[in-house]
Scaffold this active site. Structure first.
Site, short mmCIF file in Angstrom:
data_model
loop_
_atom_site.label_atom_id
_atom_site.label_comp_id
_atom_site.label_asym_id
_atom_site.label_seq_id
_atom_site.Cartn_x
_atom_site.Cartn_y
_atom_site.Cartn_z
N ASN A 281 28.58 31.92 39.91
CA ASN A 281 29.82 31.14 39.87
C ASN A 281 30.02 30.27 41.12
O ASN A 281 30.85 29.36 41.11
CB ASN A 281 31.05 32.04 39.65
CG ASN A 281 31.16 32.60 38.25
OD1 ASN A 281 31.70 33.69 38.03
ND2 ASN A 281 30.68 31.87 37.24
N ASP B 41 35.90 36.54 30.13
CA ASP B 41 35.51 35.14 29.95
C ASP B 41 36.53 34.39 29.10
O ASP B 41 37.22 34.98 28.27
CB ASP B 41 34.11 35.09 29.30
CG ASP B 41 33.45 33.74 29.48
OD1 ASP B 41 33.89 32.96 30.35
OD2 ASP B 41 32.48 33.45 28.74
C1 IPE Z 1 30.59 35.48 33.49
O1 IPE Z 1 31.19 34.39 32.90
C2 IPE Z 1 31.16 35.70 34.86
C3 IPE Z 1 32.55 36.16 34.90
C4 IPE Z 1 33.31 36.44 33.87
C5 IPE Z 1 33.08 36.34 36.23
P1 IPE Z 1 30.58 32.92 33.00
O2 IPE Z 1 31.52 32.03 32.28
O3 IPE Z 1 30.27 32.59 34.41
O4 IPE Z 1 29.21 33.09 32.21
P2 IPE Z 1 28.30 31.98 31.49
O5 IPE Z 1 28.11 30.88 32.50
O6 IPE Z 1 29.05 31.52 30.29
O7 IPE Z 1 27.05 32.70 31.11
C1 IPE Z 2 35.89 33.47 33.26
O1 IPE Z 2 36.44 32.35 32.67
C2 IPE Z 2 36.31 33.61 34.70
C3 IPE Z 2 35.25 33.32 35.67
C4 IPE Z 2 34.00 33.08 35.40
C5 IPE Z 2 35.64 33.31 37.07
P1 IPE Z 2 35.68 30.96 32.67
O2 IPE Z 2 36.18 30.14 33.82
O3 IPE Z 2 34.22 31.15 32.62
O4 IPE Z 2 36.20 30.33 31.31
P2 IPE Z 2 35.40 29.39 30.32
O5 IPE Z 2 34.12 30.08 29.96
O6 IPE Z 2 35.17 28.09 31.05
O7 IPE Z 2 36.31 29.24 29.14
MG MG Z 3 32.90 31.27 31.09
#
Ligand code: IPE
Ligand code: IPE
Ligand code: MG
Length: 245
Positions: A71, A23
């Protein structure tokens, strides 16, 4: 020096399976005034490094959360950008993964992925199936609840077909219906970017995993971050519900 070195890790107690919630790609990009997709691109490089660094210390399995069942609710442009990036990476890194002895598998509802991505992953599975240095399990279109739902559906089908009695459904039996029953359950679950939640990741398999959350954003996750996480894990007492003095 606060940075842990390889020598700080006990080679006898390396976690066999590390699961990672990668993340913070978006925050990494925003801090630099870059598009979110640039954060995802850097994130995939960080995963490539993690796999090899983990293999070097004897980790047997990495499960990496690349795209969750939730996602899909992101803006269409980000979703299609991520699908393209995952496909690009699955193609561009295939030779490297072969050379490094990485076996590629995936977890998630595969049949809902774009056809070209399914085709690329099928090639990756086939080309890496005999590799045995480390398994890279890519969780894509993965939801922990969906995985349990899919297992429940399989069990229900077997009952209807008269192949299974409801009383034979237990913890072990259901474990065998998860996406990768052949893999050990994660010993260590790492989440980057500071969020203290599991976000529908490996709900079944992490029943007794040790949790480690770091403020490091995923694209910045380096070898020393891995070593610090493993050293932290090695300082834990795993109790599995028992009394451990
Ligand atoms: C979890 O991260 C999913 C991945 C890393 C692929 P998210 O960024 O989607 O999770 P939330 O929305 O903060 O819970
Ligand atoms: C994790 O990074 C990757 C995926 C969920 C695909 P994020 O895209 O969730 O990054 P933040 O949470 O917005 O920083
Ligand atoms: Mg995220």
């Amino acid at each position: 020096m606060s940075t842990k070195k390889h020598t700080d890790i006990d080679p006898e107690r390396i976690p066999a399976h590390i699961a990672v919630i990668m993340d913070g790609n978006g925050r990494w990009a925003r801090r630099r005034g870059l598009p979110r997709l640039e954060g995802h691109r850097r994130g995939y490089k960080a995963l490539k490094n993690l796999v090899v660094n983990a293999a070097d210390i004897g980790v047997e399995v990495i499960t990496a959360y690349a795209f969750s069942s939730e996602n899909w609710n992101r803006p269409a442009e980000e979703v299609s950008g991520l699908m393209k990036l995952i496909r690009y990476a699955a193609k561009a890194e295939l030779n490297y993964m072969k050379k490094e002895g990485v076996r590629i598998v995936t977890s998630g509802r595969f049949y809902e992925l774009p056809q070209e991505l399914q085709d690329q992953f099928n090639e990756d599975y086939e080309e890496t199936k005999n590799n045995n240095r480390i398994v890279l399990n890519i969780a894509v279109n993965y939801g922990g609840r969906n995985e349990i739902v899919d297992a429940a559906r399989s069990a229900a089908r077997m009952v209807v077909e008269g192949k299974l009695s409801p009383d034979d459904i237990d913890d072990k039996m259901l474990s065998g219906l998860m996406y990768h029953p052949e893999l050990p359950e994660p010993d260590l679950l790492i989440r980057t970017a500071g969020e203290m939640r599991v976000s529908n990741f490996l709900l079944w398999e992490t029943a007794y995993s040790e949790l480690y959350v770091t403020e490091t954003l995923w694209p910045d996750f380096s070898k020393s971050d891995l070593y610090v996480a493993v050293a932290d894990y090695q300082g834990r007492t795993r109790k599995f519900g028992k009394v451990v003095e």
